[in-house]
Scaffold this active site. Structure first.
Site, PDB file in Angstrom:
ATOM      1  N   THR A  47       0.866  -1.179   0.000  1.00 32.43           N
ATOM      2  CA  THR A  47       0.000   0.000   0.000  1.00 32.43           C
ATOM      3  C   THR A  47       0.901   1.227   0.000  1.00 32.43           C
ATOM      4  OG1 THR A  47      -1.703  -1.166   1.211  1.00 32.43           O
ATOM      5  CG2 THR A  47      -1.804   1.216   1.289  1.00 32.43           C
ATOM      6  N   LEU A  71     -20.589  -4.893   9.185  1.00 39.10           N
ATOM      7  CA  LEU A  71     -21.652  -4.139   9.849  1.00 39.10           C
ATOM      8  C   LEU A  71     -21.836  -4.604  11.288  1.00 39.10           C
ATOM      9  CD1 LEU A  71     -24.575  -3.590   7.297  1.00 39.10           C
ATOM     10  CD2 LEU A  71     -23.069  -1.879   8.322  1.00 39.10           C
ATOM     11  N   CYS A 125      -4.357  -2.634   8.444  1.00 32.28           N
ATOM     12  CA  CYS A 125      -4.809  -1.970   7.209  1.00 32.28           C
ATOM     13  C   CYS A 125      -5.843  -0.878   7.433  1.00 32.28           C
ATOM     14  CB  CYS A 125      -5.367  -3.008   6.244  1.00 32.28           C
ATOM     15  SG  CYS A 125      -4.109  -4.104   5.596  1.00 32.28           S
TER      16      CYS A 125
END
Ligand code: UDX
Length: 444
Positions: free
Chosen positions: A120, A241, A251
């Site tokens: 990343t 959720l 991350c």
């Protein structure tokens, strides 16, 4: 069959090495850490990832590990860069290891290799940092989740290939050709932004669920039922959720921080991104506040923290809620016991005042309160009466909703379950000693 080199024998690099070897490629992994390389050569992993040791054993003839970049890189047609890019103090990503990797590539690569960046990176890296270097770079962000990384490798939702060089994009698509997944061809900058955007969206869902849980709690609604309704709408989707203590890991927190930093840097609104992080921070502090409210004072109180891994299925404790809570409690002069099925305490504390135990019930023994911080299945199997018997007090804070609130209350607990029922009742005024449990009084 292609010759592939991988720079970085971390979690990502090792999963890709084993996965690509299983697809039939010949893989050489290079890392600067000689001990890590030695262990990997003997088939030993330094982190927990289900299915990976077995996969590595299966492909061992097609993978080797070395500390010598020349040996790994010289003949490679594809080079995957899998090095860490930790967060800097303001959320920016530190790309020094990435730059070192690219220096090594420039020194040692002799064939017309294609570099595939999996780390990343700060958005714009592929098209900024490496233009004019003569290297063909494809930005291909990874979406492996810890604890499910092997499955994610073989069944990706999508493969993203960011490059303006159509030939390089086509060749990398062929490298992963056996994987059945939609391939998105785009430019490097869009690919890099997509990575941050995907993780930020997941984090936003978690912060949404946690904000919703607070509201549900204030209304006496059940947050799991509310999110079940949302999940049945395919436009919303059911993943990420579940309310709890908030998101952790290597991350989500890092990538939301990076996108917030990036938005600020570009002079566009970072409000939404900042709110995701604020809700997450509040969620952890909420646990401390609930404990303080329930115990009267934290000084000298014994609190058991169950779960140090940032989620079930991994031994990774980076940005873990359990570690945060244990450390905060220690600074508030509580007595802390901790337990995790696999996360090692030494990684977390070194020489510490928190004592590690060998089971959840051992951690709970004599505790005034228990905090369940990780969604390990074994915590759902804890029988509330056994937990009640082990503890001295009666307060349970249940992050992942591991226990049944009704059964927990029937066992005499003051149970707090993040929108799953039960406000913690305050300890009696001036409470010094641990509060007693009414059910226990009934038993005695
Ligand atoms: C994440 C992404 O899922 C993956 O695609 C990316 O490549 C790397 O980051 P990971 O960090 O392994 O993977 O964990 P993930 O399963 O996404 O969970 C992140 C955090 O959110 C955990 O702390 C988890 O407990 C929490 N979470 C997740 C919730 O609180 N509620 C949920 O419903 C889901």
């Amino acid at each position: 069959m292609a010759q592939v080199a991988i720079i970085g024998a971390g979690h990502l690099g090792v999963v890709y090495a084993a996965g690509l070897a299983d697809l039939g490629h010949r893989v050489r992994v290079v890392d600067i850490d000689a001990r890590r390389v030695r262990d990997l050569r003997r088939g030993r992993l330094w982190f927990h990832e289900p299915g990976l040791p077995e996969l590595l054993r299966r492909v061992r003839r097609r993978v080797d590990f070395t500390t010598d970049p020349a040996e790994a890189l010289a003949q490679a047609a594809f080079i995957l860069v899998c090095v860490p890019t930790p967060s800097g103090p303001t959320g920016d990503l530190d790309d020094s290891m990435l730059r070192a990797a690219f220096d090594a590539i420039r020194r040692h690569v002799t064939v017309d290799a294609i570099v595939i960046n999996k780390s990343t990176v700060p958005v714009g890296t592929a098209e900024g940092l490496f233009t004019g270097t003569g290297l063909r770079v494809v930005s291909s962000p990874e979406f492996l989740a810890e604890g499910r990384a092997v499955t994610d490798f073989f069944h990706p939702e999508r493969i993203v290939l960011g490059t303006r060089d159509a030939d390089a994009g086509r060749r990398v698509a062929e490298l992963f050709g056996k994987l059945k997944a939609p391939v998105v061809h785009t430019d490097g900058t869009s690919a890099e932004l997509a990575k941050l955007a995907a993780n930020t969206f997941l984090a936003m869902k978690v912060s949404f669920a946690n904000s919703l849980a607070r509201l549900a709690e204030s209304l006496g609604a059940d947050t799991d039922d509310v999110t079940r309704v949302l999940a049945l709408d395919p436009r919303i989707g059911g993943g990420h959720l579940k309310a709890g203590i908030g998101f952790g890991g290597s991350c989500l927190p890092k990538d939301v921080g990076a996108i917030e930093h990036l938005a600020r840097d570009r002079g566009v609104s970072a409000d939404l991104f900042g709110a995701i992080l604020r809700v997450n921070r509040d969620q952890r502090e909420h646990v401390i506040a609930r404990l303080a409210e329930g115990l009267g004072s934290l000084v000298g109180k014994r609190v058991a923290v169950l779960g140090l891994a940032f989620k079930a299925g991994t031994d990774d404790t980076r940005e873990s809620a359990g570690v945060y809570i244990a450390e905060r409690l220690l600074t508030l002069n509580a007595l802390v016991t901790v337990y995790d099925p696999i996360a090692r305490i030494a990684i977390v504390y070194g020489a510490t005042k928190a004592s590690a135990t060998r089971s959840a019930l051992a951690a709970a023994r004599g505790a005034d309160a228990v905090v369940i911080a990780t969604d390990w299945p074994e915590f759902s199997r804890l029988a509330p009466p056994s937990l009640a018997k082990a503890m001295r007090g009666d307060l349970v804070i249940d992050g992942p909703g591991a226990l049944d609130p009704v059964a927990a209350r029937a066992a005499g607990f003051r149970y707090y379950g993040f929108g799953r029922g039960g406000r913690v009742t305050a300890a009696p005024a001036g409470a010094g000693p641990a509060p007693r449990r009414s059910a226990r009084r009934r038993r005695s």
